[in-house]
Write a protein that holds these residues in place. Structure first.
Motif, PDB file in Angstrom:
ATOM      1  N   ASP A  28      -4.008 -10.025  -0.550  1.00 22.20           N
ATOM      2  CA  ASP A  28      -4.192 -11.341  -1.180  1.00 22.20           C
ATOM      3  C   ASP A  28      -2.943 -11.749  -1.942  1.00 22.20           C
ATOM      4  N   MET A  29      -2.401 -10.813  -2.712  1.00 20.57           N
ATOM      5  CA  MET A  29      -1.226 -11.114  -3.520  1.00 20.57           C
ATOM      6  C   MET A  29      -0.061 -11.546  -2.630  1.00 20.57           C
ATOM      7  N   LEU A  30       0.237 -10.765  -1.618  1.00 22.41           N
ATOM      8  CA  LEU A  30       1.371 -11.107  -0.756  1.00 22.41           C
ATOM      9  C   LEU A  30       1.100 -12.366   0.055  1.00 22.41           C
ATOM     10  N   SER A  31      -0.155 -12.634   0.365  1.00 23.44           N
ATOM     11  CA  SER A  31      -0.500 -13.854   1.082  1.00 23.44           C
ATOM     12  C   SER A  31      -0.195 -15.082   0.220  1.00 23.44           C
ATOM     13  N   LEU A  54       8.212  -1.309  -5.740  1.00 25.45           N
ATOM     14  CA  LEU A  54       8.565  -2.087  -4.547  1.00 25.45           C
ATOM     15  C   LEU A  54       9.811  -2.930  -4.831  1.00 25.45           C
ATOM     16  N   PRO A  55      10.755  -2.944  -3.907  1.00 22.38           N
ATOM     17  CA  PRO A  55      11.990  -3.708  -4.125  1.00 22.38           C
ATOM     18  C   PRO A  55      11.735  -5.187  -4.426  1.00 22.38           C
ATOM     19  N   GLU A  56      10.691  -5.756  -3.837  1.00 21.17           N
ATOM     20  CA  GLU A  56      10.380  -7.167  -4.037  1.00 21.17           C
ATOM     21  C   GLU A  56       9.990  -7.478  -5.484  1.00 21.17           C
ATOM     22  N   PHE A  57       9.551  -6.472  -6.219  1.00 24.02           N
ATOM     23  CA  PHE A  57       9.085  -6.685  -7.589  1.00 24.02           C
ATOM     24  C   PHE A  57       9.934  -5.980  -8.637  1.00 24.02           C
ATOM     25  N   PHE A  77       7.767 -10.524 -14.506  1.00 28.69           N
ATOM     26  CA  PHE A  77       6.329 -10.801 -14.522  1.00 28.69           C
ATOM     27  C   PHE A  77       5.521  -9.837 -13.652  1.00 28.69           C
ATOM     28  N   LYS A  78       6.152  -8.811 -13.105  1.00 28.74           N
ATOM     29  CA  LYS A  78       5.469  -7.953 -12.129  1.00 28.74           C
ATOM     30  C   LYS A  78       4.153  -7.389 -12.653  1.00 28.74           C
ATOM     31  N   ARG A  79       4.143  -6.857 -13.850  1.00 34.38           N
ATOM     32  CA  ARG A  79       2.911  -6.261 -14.381  1.00 34.38           C
ATOM     33  C   ARG A  79       1.817  -7.319 -14.499  1.00 34.38           C
ATOM     34  N   ARG A  80       2.166  -8.489 -14.965  1.00 30.12           N
ATOM     35  CA  ARG A  80       1.188  -9.569 -15.104  1.00 30.12           C
ATOM     36  C   ARG A  80       0.684 -10.020 -13.736  1.00 30.12           C
ATOM     37  N   ILE A  81       1.562 -10.113 -12.770  1.00 31.19           N
ATOM     38  CA  ILE A  81       1.166 -10.487 -11.406  1.00 31.19           C
ATOM     39  C   ILE A  81       0.158  -9.482 -10.873  1.00 31.19           C
ATOM     40  N   PHE A  82       0.438  -8.203 -11.034  1.00 29.73           N
ATOM     41  CA  PHE A  82      -0.468  -7.171 -10.528  1.00 29.73           C
ATOM     42  C   PHE A  82      -1.815  -7.222 -11.244  1.00 29.73           C
ATOM     43  N   GLU A  83      -1.804  -7.490 -12.541  1.00 30.16           N
ATOM     44  CA  GLU A  83      -3.062  -7.606 -13.295  1.00 30.16           C
ATOM     45  C   GLU A  83      -3.907  -8.758 -12.759  1.00 30.16           C
ATOM     46  N   LEU A 113       8.499 -23.929  -4.956  1.00 30.05           N
ATOM     47  CA  LEU A 113       8.059 -23.304  -3.704  1.00 30.05           C
ATOM     48  C   LEU A 113       9.063 -22.275  -3.182  1.00 30.05           C
ATOM     49  N   SER A 114      10.326 -22.531  -3.371  1.00 34.06           N
ATOM     50  CA  SER A 114      11.330 -21.600  -2.856  1.00 34.06           C
ATOM     51  C   SER A 114      11.452 -20.331  -3.707  1.00 34.06           C
ATOM     52  N   THR A 115      10.988 -20.399  -4.952  1.00 36.37           N
ATOM     53  CA  THR A 115      11.080 -19.210  -5.808  1.00 36.37           C
ATOM     54  C   THR A 115       9.761 -18.470  -5.930  1.00 36.37           C
ATOM     55  N   PHE A 116       8.658 -19.114  -5.624  1.00 30.27           N
ATOM     56  CA  PHE A 116       7.343 -18.483  -5.738  1.00 30.27           C
ATOM     57  C   PHE A 116       6.931 -17.932  -4.375  1.00 30.27           C
ATOM     58  N   HIS A 117       7.778 -17.061  -3.837  1.00 31.37           N
ATOM     59  CA  HIS A 117       7.438 -16.443  -2.550  1.00 31.37           C
ATOM     60  C   HIS A 117       8.135 -15.100  -2.377  1.00 31.37           C
ATOM     61  N   ILE A 118       7.535 -14.321  -1.490  1.00 30.56           N
ATOM     62  CA  ILE A 118       8.064 -13.009  -1.120  1.00 30.56           C
ATOM     63  C   ILE A 118       7.990 -12.912   0.397  1.00 30.56           C
ATOM     64  N   ARG A 119       9.064 -12.534   1.018  1.00 27.26           N
ATOM     65  CA  ARG A 119       9.095 -12.373   2.470  1.00 27.26           C
ATOM     66  C   ARG A 119       8.506 -11.025   2.874  1.00 27.26           C
ATOM     67  N   VAL A 120       7.634 -11.041   3.866  1.00 29.24           N
ATOM     68  CA  VAL A 120       7.009  -9.794   4.349  1.00 29.24           C
ATOM     69  C   VAL A 120       7.692  -9.351   5.615  1.00 29.24           C
TER      70      VAL A 120
END
Length: 189
Positions: free
Chosen positions: A95-98, A64-67, A72-78, A182-189
């Motif tokens: 849940d993750m994207l929320s 996914l382009p967002e990741f 940290f992508k692998r750790r986030i998914f785990e 807060l501005s860096t710990f987010h992903i736009r859907v």
């Protein structure tokens, strides 16, 4: 007219809205993103049990382009996967994207940031966890000695109770002093 494909039941959508920070439209957008990763695996119409049983393998989620560039992508998914290996069901993915949505409150984001940085899952962020994070962030750019100096400095500045590791409260205190969290710990859907 009338040939509209129904992805979720009305009750499923209501439930997802109740337990996420998403609107109905965003939930459907998240589902499309989830299905597009592996359309031969994810059904067009999601039955209730499929939302928590059909898993997209981590290799597809990493694309996914967002990741793609997130170290940290692998750790986030785990952290968000039910299996702990990074393979995500739709509900895991939602849940993750929320949590990464702009609407998620700071305390939820801090809770998951703590879980992501707690690599050994011992409910503390110790020197090994900080070193693991540094390795992901810098690759091979730092020597062992340089990483050790950074780890010691982080512990020195953040470890309020002097036990040599960071508790949840200590990490939360650090994050409140980080204006860009807060501005860096987010992903736009």
């Amino acid at each position: 007219m009338g040939n509209k494909l129904v992805t979720f039941s009305e009750q499923q959508l209501i439930n997802y809205q109740d337990c996420t920070f998403f609107t109905r439209k965003e939930i459907l957008r998240v589902y499309k993103k989830f299905r597009d990763m592996k359309p031969d695996l994810v059904p067009k119409t999601m039955k209730k049990s499929e939302a928590y049983s059909v898993k997209v393998p981590v290799e597809y989620i990493e694309t996914l382009p967002e990741f793609r560039e997130n170290p940290f992508k692998r750790r986030i998914f785990e952290v968000f996967s039910r299996d702990g290996k990074g393979n995500l069901t739709f509900e895991d993915f939602l849940d993750m994207l929320s949590v990464f949505s702009e609407a998620a409150p700071r305390d939820i984001k801090v809770f998951y940031a703590f879980r992501i940085y707690d690599f050994d899952n011992d409910d503390h962020i110790g020197p090994e966890d900080i070193d693991s994070a540094l390795k992901l962030l810098t690759g091979q750019e730092l020597t062992v000695e340089e990483r050790q100096q950074i780890v010691e400095k982080v512990i020195e500045e953040s470890d309020v109770d002097g036990d040599g590791k960071l508790s949840y409260m200590e990490l939360e205190h650090c994050i409140t002093r980080a204006p860009d969290f807060l501005s860096t710990f987010h992903i736009r859907v």
